[in-house]
Design a protein around this motif. Structure first.
Motif, PDB file in Angstrom:
ATOM      1  N   ALA A  37      -0.192  -2.893 -14.048  1.00 19.77           N
ATOM      2  CA  ALA A  37      -0.703  -4.117 -13.437  1.00 19.77           C
ATOM      3  C   ALA A  37      -0.815  -3.988 -11.916  1.00 19.77           C
ATOM      4  O   ALA A  37      -1.708  -4.577 -11.306  1.00 19.77           O
ATOM      5  CB  ALA A  37       0.198  -5.294 -13.800  1.00 19.77           C
ATOM      6  N   GLN A  38       0.080  -3.210 -11.309  1.00 13.56           N
ATOM      7  CA  GLN A  38       0.083  -3.084  -9.865  1.00 13.56           C
ATOM      8  C   GLN A  38      -0.645  -1.828  -9.376  1.00 13.56           C
ATOM      9  O   GLN A  38      -0.551  -1.459  -8.210  1.00 13.56           O
ATOM     10  CB  GLN A  38       1.534  -3.082  -9.358  1.00 13.56           C
ATOM     11  CG  GLN A  38       2.241  -4.409  -9.646  1.00 13.56           C
ATOM     12  CD  GLN A  38       3.694  -4.408  -9.223  1.00 13.56           C
ATOM     13  OE1 GLN A  38       4.034  -5.045  -8.235  1.00 13.56           O
ATOM     14  NE2 GLN A  38       4.532  -3.709  -9.948  1.00 13.56           N
ATOM     15  N   ASP A  39      -1.362  -1.178 -10.300  1.00 15.09           N
ATOM     16  CA  ASP A  39      -2.173  -0.009  -9.956  1.00 15.09           C
ATOM     17  C   ASP A  39      -1.318   1.143  -9.444  1.00 15.09           C
ATOM     18  O   ASP A  39      -1.717   1.871  -8.545  1.00 15.09           O
ATOM     19  CB  ASP A  39      -3.240  -0.376  -8.923  1.00 15.09           C
ATOM     20  CG  ASP A  39      -4.316   0.697  -8.809  1.00 15.09           C
ATOM     21  OD1 ASP A  39      -4.536   1.437  -9.782  1.00 15.09           O
ATOM     22  OD2 ASP A  39      -4.931   0.814  -7.716  1.00 15.09           O
ATOM     23  N   TRP A  40      -0.117   1.289 -10.022  1.00 19.33           N
ATOM     24  CA  TRP A  40       0.737   2.419  -9.677  1.00 19.33           C
ATOM     25  C   TRP A  40       0.532   3.582 -10.636  1.00 19.33           C
ATOM     26  O   TRP A  40       0.807   4.710 -10.283  1.00 19.33           O
ATOM     27  CB  TRP A  40       2.217   2.014  -9.754  1.00 19.33           C
ATOM     28  CG  TRP A  40       2.632   0.975  -8.769  1.00 19.33           C
ATOM     29  CD1 TRP A  40       1.946   0.551  -7.649  1.00 19.33           C
ATOM     30  CD2 TRP A  40       3.852   0.229  -8.787  1.00 19.33           C
ATOM     31  NE1 TRP A  40       2.659  -0.402  -6.994  1.00 19.33           N
ATOM     32  CE2 TRP A  40       3.840  -0.618  -7.665  1.00 19.33           C
ATOM     33  CE3 TRP A  40       4.947   0.200  -9.640  1.00 19.33           C
ATOM     34  CZ2 TRP A  40       4.893  -1.496  -7.383  1.00 19.33           C
ATOM     35  CZ3 TRP A  40       5.983  -0.660  -9.367  1.00 19.33           C
ATOM     36  CH2 TRP A  40       5.955  -1.504  -8.245  1.00 19.33           C
ATOM     37  N   PHE A  41       0.114   3.280 -11.829  1.00 18.76           N
ATOM     38  CA  PHE A  41       0.000   4.282 -12.886  1.00 18.76           C
ATOM     39  C   PHE A  41      -1.468   4.513 -13.205  1.00 18.76           C
ATOM     40  O   PHE A  41      -2.194   3.578 -13.494  1.00 18.76           O
ATOM     41  CB  PHE A  41       0.742   3.819 -14.146  1.00 18.76           C
ATOM     42  CG  PHE A  41       0.956   4.906 -15.166  1.00 18.76           C
ATOM     43  CD1 PHE A  41       2.121   5.653 -15.173  1.00 18.76           C
ATOM     44  CD2 PHE A  41      -0.020   5.206 -16.108  1.00 18.76           C
ATOM     45  CE1 PHE A  41       2.326   6.664 -16.107  1.00 18.76           C
ATOM     46  CE2 PHE A  41       0.158   6.216 -17.040  1.00 18.76           C
ATOM     47  CZ  PHE A  41       1.350   6.944 -17.035  1.00 18.76           C
ATOM     48  N   GLU A  93       0.826  -1.206   0.000  1.00 23.11           N
ATOM     49  CA  GLU A  93       0.000   0.000   0.000  1.00 23.11           C
ATOM     50  C   GLU A  93       0.863   1.259   0.000  1.00 23.11           C
ATOM     51  O   GLU A  93       0.541   2.249  -0.667  1.00 23.11           O
ATOM     52  CB  GLU A  93      -0.921   0.008   1.221  1.00 23.11           C
ATOM     53  CG  GLU A  93      -1.892   1.188   1.261  1.00 23.11           C
ATOM     54  CD  GLU A  93      -2.706   1.331  -0.022  1.00 23.11           C
ATOM     55  OE1 GLU A  93      -2.854   2.486  -0.497  1.00 23.11           O
ATOM     56  OE2 GLU A  93      -3.184   0.307  -0.555  1.00 23.11           O
ATOM     57  N   GLN A  94       1.971   1.244   0.730  1.00 21.74           N
ATOM     58  CA  GLN A  94       2.880   2.387   0.733  1.00 21.74           C
ATOM     59  C   GLN A  94       3.485   2.614  -0.646  1.00 21.74           C
ATOM     60  O   GLN A  94       3.630   3.750  -1.091  1.00 21.74           O
ATOM     61  CB  GLN A  94       3.985   2.177   1.775  1.00 21.74           C
ATOM     62  CG  GLN A  94       3.522   2.334   3.216  1.00 21.74           C
ATOM     63  CD  GLN A  94       4.595   1.941   4.218  1.00 21.74           C
ATOM     64  OE1 GLN A  94       5.415   1.043   3.976  1.00 21.74           O
ATOM     65  NE2 GLN A  94       4.594   2.604   5.357  1.00 21.74           N
ATOM     66  N   LYS A  95       3.822   1.515  -1.319  1.00 28.58           N
ATOM     67  CA  LYS A  95       4.362   1.655  -2.669  1.00 28.58           C
ATOM     68  C   LYS A  95       3.319   2.216  -3.623  1.00 28.58           C
ATOM     69  O   LYS A  95       3.614   3.077  -4.458  1.00 28.58           O
ATOM     70  CB  LYS A  95       4.867   0.299  -3.182  1.00 28.58           C
ATOM     71  CG  LYS A  95       6.313   0.008  -2.851  1.00 28.58           C
ATOM     72  CD  LYS A  95       6.935  -0.938  -3.845  1.00 28.58           C
ATOM     73  CE  LYS A  95       8.443  -0.933  -3.702  1.00 28.58           C
ATOM     74  NZ  LYS A  95       9.115  -1.800  -4.676  1.00 28.58           N
ATOM     75  N   ARG A  96       2.107   1.723  -3.501  1.00 27.69           N
ATOM     76  CA  ARG A  96       1.038   2.207  -4.367  1.00 27.69           C
ATOM     77  C   ARG A  96       0.832   3.714  -4.152  1.00 27.69           C
ATOM     78  O   ARG A  96       0.703   4.478  -5.105  1.00 27.69           O
ATOM     79  CB  ARG A  96      -0.251   1.450  -4.087  1.00 27.69           C
ATOM     80  CG  ARG A  96      -1.387   1.790  -5.050  1.00 27.69           C
ATOM     81  CD  ARG A  96      -2.625   0.941  -4.803  1.00 27.69           C
ATOM     82  NE  ARG A  96      -2.348  -0.479  -4.998  1.00 27.69           N
ATOM     83  CZ  ARG A  96      -2.276  -1.379  -4.015  1.00 27.69           C
ATOM     84  NH1 ARG A  96      -2.476  -0.997  -2.753  1.00 27.69           N
ATOM     85  NH2 ARG A  96      -2.022  -2.632  -4.274  1.00 27.69           N
ATOM     86  N   SER A  97       0.832   4.142  -2.903  1.00 29.35           N
ATOM     87  CA  SER A  97       0.651   5.549  -2.590  1.00 29.35           C
ATOM     88  C   SER A  97       1.813   6.387  -3.123  1.00 29.35           C
ATOM     89  O   SER A  97       1.608   7.472  -3.697  1.00 29.35           O
ATOM     90  CB  SER A  97       0.538   5.727  -1.070  1.00 29.35           C
ATOM     91  OG  SER A  97       0.438   7.095  -0.734  1.00 29.35           O
ATOM     92  N   LEU A  98       3.037   5.884  -2.962  1.00 20.65           N
ATOM     93  CA  LEU A  98       4.223   6.585  -3.461  1.00 20.65           C
ATOM     94  C   LEU A  98       4.145   6.789  -4.964  1.00 20.65           C
ATOM     95  O   LEU A  98       4.266   7.914  -5.464  1.00 20.65           O
ATOM     96  CB  LEU A  98       5.481   5.781  -3.108  1.00 20.65           C
ATOM     97  CG  LEU A  98       6.767   6.161  -3.866  1.00 20.65           C
ATOM     98  CD1 LEU A  98       7.232   7.551  -3.470  1.00 20.65           C
ATOM     99  CD2 LEU A  98       7.856   5.115  -3.626  1.00 20.65           C
ATOM    100  N   TYR A  99       3.933   5.708  -5.692  1.00 20.99           N
ATOM    101  CA  TYR A  99       3.991   5.782  -7.147  1.00 20.99           C
ATOM    102  C   TYR A  99       2.795   6.512  -7.740  1.00 20.99           C
ATOM    103  O   TYR A  99       2.934   7.250  -8.722  1.00 20.99           O
ATOM    104  CB  TYR A  99       4.118   4.384  -7.745  1.00 20.99           C
ATOM    105  CG  TYR A  99       5.477   3.762  -7.499  1.00 20.99           C
ATOM    106  CD1 TYR A  99       6.649   4.469  -7.738  1.00 20.99           C
ATOM    107  CD2 TYR A  99       5.595   2.451  -7.049  1.00 20.99           C
ATOM    108  CE1 TYR A  99       7.894   3.902  -7.529  1.00 20.99           C
ATOM    109  CE2 TYR A  99       6.844   1.859  -6.835  1.00 20.99           C
ATOM    110  CZ  TYR A  99       7.981   2.602  -7.072  1.00 20.99           C
ATOM    111  OH  TYR A  99       9.207   2.043  -6.865  1.00 20.99           O
ATOM    112  N   GLN A 100       1.627   6.324  -7.147  1.00 19.93           N
ATOM    113  CA  GLN A 100       0.471   7.066  -7.643  1.00 19.93           C
ATOM    114  C   GLN A 100       0.673   8.562  -7.444  1.00 19.93           C
ATOM    115  O   GLN A 100       0.301   9.374  -8.296  1.00 19.93           O
ATOM    116  CB  GLN A 100      -0.809   6.611  -6.935  1.00 19.93           C
ATOM    117  CG  GLN A 100      -1.314   5.257  -7.399  1.00 19.93           C
ATOM    118  CD  GLN A 100      -2.613   4.853  -6.720  1.00 19.93           C
ATOM    119  OE1 GLN A 100      -3.035   5.479  -5.744  1.00 19.93           O
ATOM    120  NE2 GLN A 100      -3.253   3.810  -7.228  1.00 19.93           N
ATOM    121  N   GLY A 101       1.306   8.923  -6.334  1.00 19.29           N
ATOM    122  CA  GLY A 101       1.562  10.334  -6.053  1.00 19.29           C
ATOM    123  C   GLY A 101       2.530  10.956  -7.042  1.00 19.29           C
ATOM    124  O   GLY A 101       2.261  12.035  -7.590  1.00 19.29           O
TER     125      GLY A 101
END
Length: 240
Positions: free
Chosen positions: A232-236, A179-187
């Motif tokens: 695929a990992q919902d980062w973008f 979740e932290q990675k997702r938040s980082l990359y989405q930001g």
């Protein structure tokens, strides 16, 4: 779309910042002796010469609807007076010219950007965004390379994007939760996309990597270069 004259000329600005001779060790030190950076005066002359050759009607000219693209040599401020006429506008002899700039968060780190989520976001919003907006007054600007990669996602200081290939030891275990990675990359995706929208377009590097970043030791965080994995990992963010 057109032809870019040369990719990433290593200039007097980028040479010391990237510590080139240490980052990219010479295969043949004797042959490489004396290698150095490209000066901007030389590079500008090279670009003008290349432009006229590409547009030369006697040599199968690149049609005017196809752009002649030039890279900024990692110093976008150098090009405000380039190809200008006496009125400050693009000189009449030049047509459909595009400025290409490659902007990575790893480069921002080399320029002093703090390796924090807040630091990345602040740098993009207050350095990259106004820079692209300003230079777009001189040329159409494309961000020809960028991605979500940064040292925060790697869990270690990558010293400007250096990997095990450069002798750097990557993290052996994740330091962020999913979740932290997702938040980082989405930001950082959101702030970068907003910055690039100040220009005329962008290209993500790359759609897919050949390196198995998941199962190969030392490559944690490097899957952020891979657009396929980012999606695929919902980062973008994907517009629907």
């Amino acid at each position: 779309m057109g032809i870019e004259i040369i990719n990433e000329p290593n200039t007097t600005t980028s040479w010391p910042m990237m510590n080139v001779t240490e980052r990219y060790k010479a295969v043949d030190p004797e042959l490489a002796e004396g290698t150095g950076p490209i000066g901007f005066d030389w590079l500008k002359d090279f670009y003008v010469t290349a432009y006229h050759r590409l547009r030369d009607a006697d040599k199968g000219a690149l049609p005017a609807d196809k752009a002649v693209v030039f890279h900024d040599g990692f110093d976008i401020e150098q090009w405000k007076d380039f190809m200008r006429g006496s009125d400050g506008r693009l000189a009449p002899e030049f047509e459909n010219v595009v400025l290409d700039t490659h902007q990575y968060l790893m480069t921002a780190e080399m320029m002093g950007c703090p390796q924090t989520v807040e630091g990345c976001d602040d740098f993009v919003r207050n350095t990259y965004a106004p820079m692209i907006a300003e230079m777009s007054e001189y040329f159409p600007v494309i961000v020809g390379e960028w991605c979500l990669f940064n040292s925060v996602g790697c869990g270690v200081d990558t010293h400007g994007g250096q990997s095990v290939l450069n002798g750097e030891e990557g993290a052996q275990a994740e330091t962020l939760t999913a979740e932290q990675k997702r938040s980082l990359y989405q930001g950082v995706a959101e702030s970068q996309l907003a910055a690039w929208s100040k220009g005329s377009g962008f290209y993500y590097w790359n759609y897919k990597l050949l390196t198995d970043t998941v199962n190969t030791p030392g490559w944690i965080g490097w899957d952020a270069w891979d657009l396929g994995r980012c999606i695929a990992q919902d980062w973008f963010p994907i517009q629907k």
